[in-house]
Design a protein around this motif. Sequence first.
Motif, PDB file in Angstrom:
ATOM      1  N   ASP A   1       7.621  11.993  10.455  1.00 42.98           N
ATOM      2  CA  ASP A   1       6.597  12.669   9.644  1.00 42.98           C
ATOM      3  C   ASP A   1       6.324  11.940   8.329  1.00 42.98           C
ATOM      4  OD1 ASP A   1       6.224  14.782  11.446  1.00 42.98           O
ATOM      5  OD2 ASP A   1       8.045  15.766  10.711  1.00 42.98           O
ATOM      6  N   ALA A   2       7.023  10.812   8.123  1.00 44.66           N
ATOM      7  CA  ALA A   2       6.992  10.183   6.790  1.00 44.66           C
ATOM      8  C   ALA A   2       5.572   9.801   6.359  1.00 44.66           C
ATOM      9  CB  ALA A   2       7.910   8.961   6.767  1.00 44.66           C
ATOM     10  N   VAL A   3       4.810   9.184   7.256  1.00 46.30           N
ATOM     11  CA  VAL A   3       3.471   8.719   6.860  1.00 46.30           C
ATOM     12  C   VAL A   3       2.613   9.916   6.439  1.00 46.30           C
ATOM     13  CG1 VAL A   3       1.336   7.632   7.669  1.00 46.30           C
ATOM     14  CG2 VAL A   3       3.551   6.632   8.268  1.00 46.30           C
ATOM     15  N   ASP A   4       2.624  10.983   7.239  1.00 51.79           N
ATOM     16  CA  ASP A   4       1.788  12.162   6.929  1.00 51.79           C
ATOM     17  C   ASP A   4       2.209  12.814   5.613  1.00 51.79           C
ATOM     18  OD1 ASP A   4       0.403  11.767   9.194  1.00 51.79           O
ATOM     19  OD2 ASP A   4       1.418  13.328  10.368  1.00 51.79           O
ATOM     20  N   VAL A   5       3.530  12.936   5.431  1.00 46.24           N
ATOM     21  CA  VAL A   5       4.015  13.618   4.217  1.00 46.24           C
ATOM     22  C   VAL A   5       3.667  12.791   2.972  1.00 46.24           C
ATOM     23  CG1 VAL A   5       6.073  14.396   2.983  1.00 46.24           C
ATOM     24  CG2 VAL A   5       5.874  14.814   5.439  1.00 46.24           C
ATOM     25  N   ILE A   6       3.940  11.498   3.021  1.00 44.19           N
ATOM     26  CA  ILE A   6       3.659  10.671   1.830  1.00 44.19           C
ATOM     27  C   ILE A   6       2.154  10.664   1.564  1.00 44.19           C
ATOM     28  CG2 ILE A   6       3.886   8.385   0.760  1.00 44.19           C
ATOM     29  CD1 ILE A   6       6.271   7.883   2.660  1.00 44.19           C
ATOM     30  N   ASN A   7       1.392  10.561   2.640  1.00 43.90           N
ATOM     31  CA  ASN A   7      -0.072  10.536   2.487  1.00 43.90           C
ATOM     32  C   ASN A   7      -0.570  11.830   1.830  1.00 43.90           C
ATOM     33  OD1 ASN A   7      -2.453   9.187   2.739  1.00 43.90           O
ATOM     34  ND2 ASN A   7      -2.959  10.120   4.712  1.00 43.90           N
ATOM     35  N   ALA A   8      -0.069  12.966   2.306  1.00 43.94           N
ATOM     36  CA  ALA A   8      -0.507  14.250   1.731  1.00 43.94           C
ATOM     37  C   ALA A   8      -0.140  14.327   0.253  1.00 43.94           C
ATOM     38  CB  ALA A   8       0.143  15.405   2.503  1.00 43.94           C
ATOM     39  N   LEU A   9       1.075  13.872  -0.071  1.00 41.99           N
ATOM     40  CA  LEU A   9       1.508  13.931  -1.477  1.00 41.99           C
ATOM     41  C   LEU A   9       0.696  12.984  -2.351  1.00 41.99           C
ATOM     42  CD1 LEU A   9       5.354  14.199  -0.911  1.00 41.99           C
ATOM     43  CD2 LEU A   9       3.859  15.946  -1.908  1.00 41.99           C
ATOM     44  N   MET A  10       0.327  11.826  -1.783  1.00 37.82           N
ATOM     45  CA  MET A  10      -0.480  10.872  -2.560  1.00 37.82           C
ATOM     46  C   MET A  10      -1.878  11.417  -2.821  1.00 37.82           C
ATOM     47  SD  MET A  10       0.205   7.107  -1.441  1.00 37.82           S
ATOM     48  CE  MET A  10       1.598   6.293  -2.067  1.00 37.82           C
ATOM     49  N   GLN A  11      -2.470  12.019  -1.794  1.00 31.79           N
ATOM     50  CA  GLN A  11      -3.830  12.570  -1.958  1.00 31.79           C
ATOM     51  C   GLN A  11      -3.827  13.664  -3.026  1.00 31.79           C
ATOM     52  OE1 GLN A  11      -6.394  11.222  -0.476  1.00 31.79           O
ATOM     53  NE2 GLN A  11      -5.154   9.880   0.813  1.00 31.79           N
ATOM     54  N   TRP A  12      -2.708  14.409  -3.091  1.00 36.46           N
ATOM     55  CA  TRP A  12      -2.609  15.525  -4.043  1.00 36.46           C
ATOM     56  C   TRP A  12      -2.346  15.018  -5.476  1.00 36.46           C
ATOM     57  CZ3 TRP A  12       2.096  18.339  -5.927  1.00 36.46           C
ATOM     58  CH2 TRP A  12       1.749  19.524  -6.575  1.00 36.46           C
ATOM     59  N   SER A  13      -1.807  13.814  -5.562  1.00 34.11           N
ATOM     60  CA  SER A  13      -1.307  13.302  -6.841  1.00 34.11           C
ATOM     61  C   SER A  13      -2.288  13.426  -8.016  1.00 34.11           C
ATOM     62  CB  SER A  13      -0.875  11.850  -6.651  1.00 34.11           C
ATOM     63  OG  SER A  13      -0.393  11.332  -7.825  1.00 34.11           O
TER      64      SER A  13
ATOM     65  N   THR B   1      -3.211   3.018   1.560  1.00 29.78           N
ATOM     66  CA  THR B   1      -3.906   3.461   2.772  1.00 29.78           C
ATOM     67  C   THR B   1      -2.870   3.876   3.819  1.00 29.78           C
ATOM     68  OG1 THR B   1      -3.827   1.263   3.712  1.00 29.78           O
ATOM     69  CG2 THR B   1      -5.768   1.792   2.370  1.00 29.78           C
ATOM     70  N   GLU B   2      -3.355   4.571   4.853  1.00 27.93           N
ATOM     71  CA  GLU B   2      -2.426   4.987   5.913  1.00 27.93           C
ATOM     72  C   GLU B   2      -1.806   3.784   6.595  1.00 27.93           C
ATOM     73  OE1 GLU B   2      -4.504   8.947   7.428  1.00 27.93           O
ATOM     74  OE2 GLU B   2      -2.921   8.196   8.756  1.00 27.93           O
ATOM     75  N   SER B   3      -2.593   2.705   6.740  1.00 27.13           N
ATOM     76  CA  SER B   3      -2.026   1.539   7.442  1.00 27.13           C
ATOM     77  C   SER B   3      -0.961   0.854   6.569  1.00 27.13           C
ATOM     78  CB  SER B   3      -3.125   0.591   7.919  1.00 27.13           C
ATOM     79  OG  SER B   3      -3.379  -0.379   6.984  1.00 27.13           O
ATOM     80  N   GLN B   4      -1.133   0.867   5.249  1.00 23.04           N
ATOM     81  CA  GLN B   4      -0.070   0.329   4.380  1.00 23.04           C
ATOM     82  C   GLN B   4       1.198   1.194   4.502  1.00 23.04           C
ATOM     83  OE1 GLN B   4      -2.450   0.338   0.739  1.00 23.04           O
ATOM     84  NE2 GLN B   4      -2.021  -1.837   0.469  1.00 23.04           N
ATOM     85  N   LEU B   5       0.991   2.512   4.533  1.00 22.83           N
ATOM     86  CA  LEU B   5       2.155   3.403   4.671  1.00 22.83           C
ATOM     87  C   LEU B   5       2.862   3.182   5.996  1.00 22.83           C
ATOM     88  CD1 LEU B   5       0.794   6.786   3.221  1.00 22.83           C
ATOM     89  CD2 LEU B   5       2.457   5.234   2.206  1.00 22.83           C
ATOM     90  N   GLU B   6       2.045   3.030   7.073  1.00 20.77           N
ATOM     91  CA  GLU B   6       2.650   2.814   8.397  1.00 20.77           C
ATOM     92  C   GLU B   6       3.498   1.542   8.396  1.00 20.77           C
ATOM     93  OE1 GLU B   6      -0.732   2.978  10.970  1.00 20.77           O
ATOM     94  OE2 GLU B   6      -0.779   5.174  10.830  1.00 20.77           O
ATOM     95  N   SER B   7       2.964   0.476   7.788  1.00 21.86           N
ATOM     96  CA  SER B   7       3.731  -0.774   7.835  1.00 21.86           C
ATOM     97  C   SER B   7       4.998  -0.659   6.982  1.00 21.86           C
ATOM     98  CB  SER B   7       2.866  -1.987   7.463  1.00 21.86           C
ATOM     99  OG  SER B   7       2.794  -2.144   6.098  1.00 21.86           O
ATOM    100  N   LEU B   8       4.962   0.127   5.906  1.00 17.49           N
ATOM    101  CA  LEU B   8       6.184   0.315   5.104  1.00 17.49           C
ATOM    102  C   LEU B   8       7.238   1.112   5.886  1.00 17.49           C
ATOM    103  CD1 LEU B   8       4.701   1.102   1.564  1.00 17.49           C
ATOM    104  CD2 LEU B   8       6.148  -0.841   2.163  1.00 17.49           C
ATOM    105  N   VAL B   9       6.790   2.178   6.547  1.00 14.17           N
ATOM    106  CA  VAL B   9       7.740   3.022   7.280  1.00 14.17           C
ATOM    107  C   VAL B   9       8.361   2.236   8.441  1.00 14.17           C
ATOM    108  CG1 VAL B   9       7.982   5.099   8.714  1.00 14.17           C
ATOM    109  CG2 VAL B   9       6.651   5.192   6.591  1.00 14.17           C
TER     110      VAL B   9
END
Length: 460
Positions: free
Chosen positions: A241-253, A339-347
């Motif tokens: 769930d890491a990509v979705d969770v980090i993405n949601a938190l970033m959008q909210w930031s 971006t989501e693709s940057q997050l995916e590559s980090l995870v």
Amino acid sequence: VRIVGENNERDGWAVTASNISQVVEKFATKLERLGIATSLIGSGFFAETTNLFNGNVSTPAMLSVRPRSETELASIVAIATEAELDVSIKGGGHGVAGRAVHGTIVIDSIYFDKLAYDQSTNLITVGTGVRWADLDSYSSQFGVVVPGGAVSSTGVAGLTLGGGIGWLLPLLGLTCDHLILVRGVSGIGEIIELNDRCHPELMPVVRGCGHGLAAFTEFVFECRSLPSSISAGSIYFSINDAVDVINALMQWSPECPSHINYSPALIWRSGKPILSVDGVAFSSSTGFGDVIRSVVSAETIGSTVRDRTYPELQSMLDNPLRWGQGCCWRSWFGERLLTESQLESLVLGFSKGPKNSDCMVVFERIEGAVREPRRLSSYPFRSAVNNVLIVAAWDRVELRDCGVEWATELVNSLGPSLEGTYVNYSSEQERPSFDLANGALDQAHRFLDPANTFAKSRPC
Ligand SMILES: Cc1cc2nc3c(=O)[nH]c(=O)nc-3n(C[C@H](O)[C@H](O)[C@H](O)COP(=O)(O)OP(=O)(O)OC[C@H]3O[C@@H](n4cnc5c(N)ncnc54)[C@H](O)[C@@H]3O)c2cc1C
């Protein structure tokens, strides 16, 4: 060591490659005659003084000294400058680049341990040998705080001089934004006191690029009120769930209120990669756990969130076992959300990387109060919204290259970031950024350290 030519002898000192040991011994003898505590390599407190958080640092130091007063410190620096010996200054020993021990002579600030709060001015005087754990416990007694970092064993000196990013950043700003006066000894052995009224050109350099600018002994900070309540801890999620969770938190930031701060981190637990969302809600009727659950829909797999005192918040991520392990840090400051693709590559890169339990990828929220600095500083990333901090660690030297390669590949996979790195996180080879115009940095170096005695302690 700056080698001087054969005919360049001054007052009996003439350092060459072959006589450096004799010059250092002569220097030590001179200090001992003045009653100053010294330890040559291999003796006394030398090993303790040159022992750093990052076990990968090698030091060229030959002598450590422990001044007990500014007068002793001034004598040490004046005699070292005369002898053309390089000097570096050690605070809490957490600088990953190891610049605290890059000089031939290492000054240990251990005896500069003053802590004094003045209620009438709301100012606190802090010695440069103090660590955040001691400052936080002391200031909390008076209901005040100096915003610090997120690990209590770091030194007040290095963290402040490099800027200081911590939980209170969105609410109160950087640590260095609260620094109003410094005392210490210049590179030619003069006792100095700097403040914004008398030295408006120097203080912005001290705030954010002050490592090794002088040998500082004391800081005076403006204090802020301690938040009335603190709900803090870590909430764990599956790596899936890491990509979705980090993405949601970033959008909210951008909308996140400044009394809340959080930092998702990819970490290892029991040999498995997971996501830990660490953070805090200050002075809020809603606990940190409920705040995060209102933004993120994924199931949690554990939580350590509870009400904490300020010192408990500041030490909740401490891990004393990490001291002395080899490590390499890479940081990436960005002006846009990942971006989501940057997050995916980090995870993915994290999960496939070294399984050392101290390797991690930390996402830091930078946006917020730093855009409106309380005082001028050389902190360079006012326009950044986030930082990705990649930490490689290894417990055996043969794993070093693999760790360094992993961190470097991962940071490169993110593409271009704001140029340079944050001085407090930079590794030995990296060039930190400094956001100062008109040669202010060079001028400060020339003014405070004309003989370049402290050059090895500096990041540039
Ligand atoms: C586990 C860990 C957690 C961290 N967490 C954070 C964080 O949350 N936020 C953050 O902003 N940073 C953080 N950092 C980075 C940290 O702030 C920097 O590494 C900082 O420089 C450490 O200060 P120090 O005094 O402990 O280090 P040292 O290694 O002793 O010193 C670092 C630099 O400061 C210079 N210096 C030290 N004392 C003096 C002095 N008296 N006069 C002049 N120069 C001096 C040294 O010469 C050296 O160049 C962390 C580092 C680690 C290892």
